[in-house]
Design a protein around this motif. Structure first.
Motif, PDB file in Angstrom:
ATOM      1  N   HIS A 137       0.831  -1.211   0.000  1.00 32.44           N
ATOM      2  CA  HIS A 137       0.000   0.000   0.000  1.00 32.44           C
ATOM      3  C   HIS A 137       0.865   1.261   0.000  1.00 32.44           C
ATOM      4  O   HIS A 137       0.483   2.294   0.542  1.00 32.44           O
ATOM      5  N   ASP A 138       2.028   1.178  -0.654  1.00 33.71           N
ATOM      6  CA  ASP A 138       2.966   2.291  -0.699  1.00 33.71           C
ATOM      7  C   ASP A 138       2.335   3.603  -1.192  1.00 33.71           C
ATOM      8  O   ASP A 138       2.628   4.663  -0.630  1.00 33.71           O
ATOM      9  N   PRO A 139       1.453   3.575  -2.193  1.00 37.07           N
ATOM     10  CA  PRO A 139       0.816   4.844  -2.604  1.00 37.07           C
ATOM     11  C   PRO A 139       0.008   5.486  -1.471  1.00 37.07           C
ATOM     12  O   PRO A 139      -0.015   6.718  -1.347  1.00 37.07           O
ATOM     13  N   ASP A 140      -0.624   4.682  -0.626  1.00 40.66           N
ATOM     14  CA  ASP A 140      -1.376   5.217   0.509  1.00 40.66           C
ATOM     15  C   ASP A 140      -0.440   5.864   1.521  1.00 40.66           C
ATOM     16  O   ASP A 140      -0.754   6.915   2.100  1.00 40.66           O
ATOM     17  N   ILE A 141       0.720   5.247   1.736  1.00 36.75           N
ATOM     18  CA  ILE A 141       1.704   5.781   2.667  1.00 36.75           C
ATOM     19  C   ILE A 141       2.215   7.130   2.174  1.00 36.75           C
ATOM     20  O   ILE A 141       2.298   8.098   2.926  1.00 36.75           O
TER      21      ILE A 141
END
Length: 133
Positions: free
Chosen positions: A95-99
């Motif tokens: 979920h790197d884009p959310d981070i």
């Protein structure tokens, strides 16, 4: 961000799996100070903090299930004063884009943000100075 003297702060707590023990140790060490504020956290982190401090924590979804985005939305709505996010710089997250979105909104809304223990200590020390001032 305006920090009012004597005002109870809303502190968001997040930790990636590899850093959860570190965050739990940090909140335990700073228990007395943190209990003076409202705590919110992503799913598992919230449960661990709640158990460690023996106090209710407003728990959102787990980070990979949208909890990071929920905290980001609360920041945008002015419902979070401080973000303590112990993220793992050595592990890729699904979920790197959310981070990245969470960190971006924290900067956009000028929220004090800590990604490690040293910075979290500085923020907490500064918060105490403002509250007691």
């Amino acid at each position: 961000m305006d920090i009012e003297t004597g005002h109870r702060k809303r502190i968001a707590l997040i930790a990636h799996d590899a850093r959860k023990d570190e965050l739990v140790n940090w909140v335990t060490e700073h228990r007395d100070t943190l209990l003076r504020h409202e705590l919110l956290a992503t799913g598992t982190t919230g449960r661990l903090v709640e158990e460690a401090l023996q106090t209710p924590v407003h728990k959102l979804l787990s980070g990979p299930l949208g909890g990071d985005l929920q905290i980001g939305a609360l920041i945008a709505e002015g419902q979070v004063d401080v973000l303590i996010f112990f993220w793992d710089p050595l592990a890729a997250q699904p979920h790197d884009p959310d981070i990245k979105a969470l960190l971006r909104v924290g900067v956009l809304y000028n929220i004090p943000t800590a990604s490690n223990e040293a910075t979290a200590n500085l923020i907490l020390t500064g918060l105490l100075a403002v509250m007691d001032g």
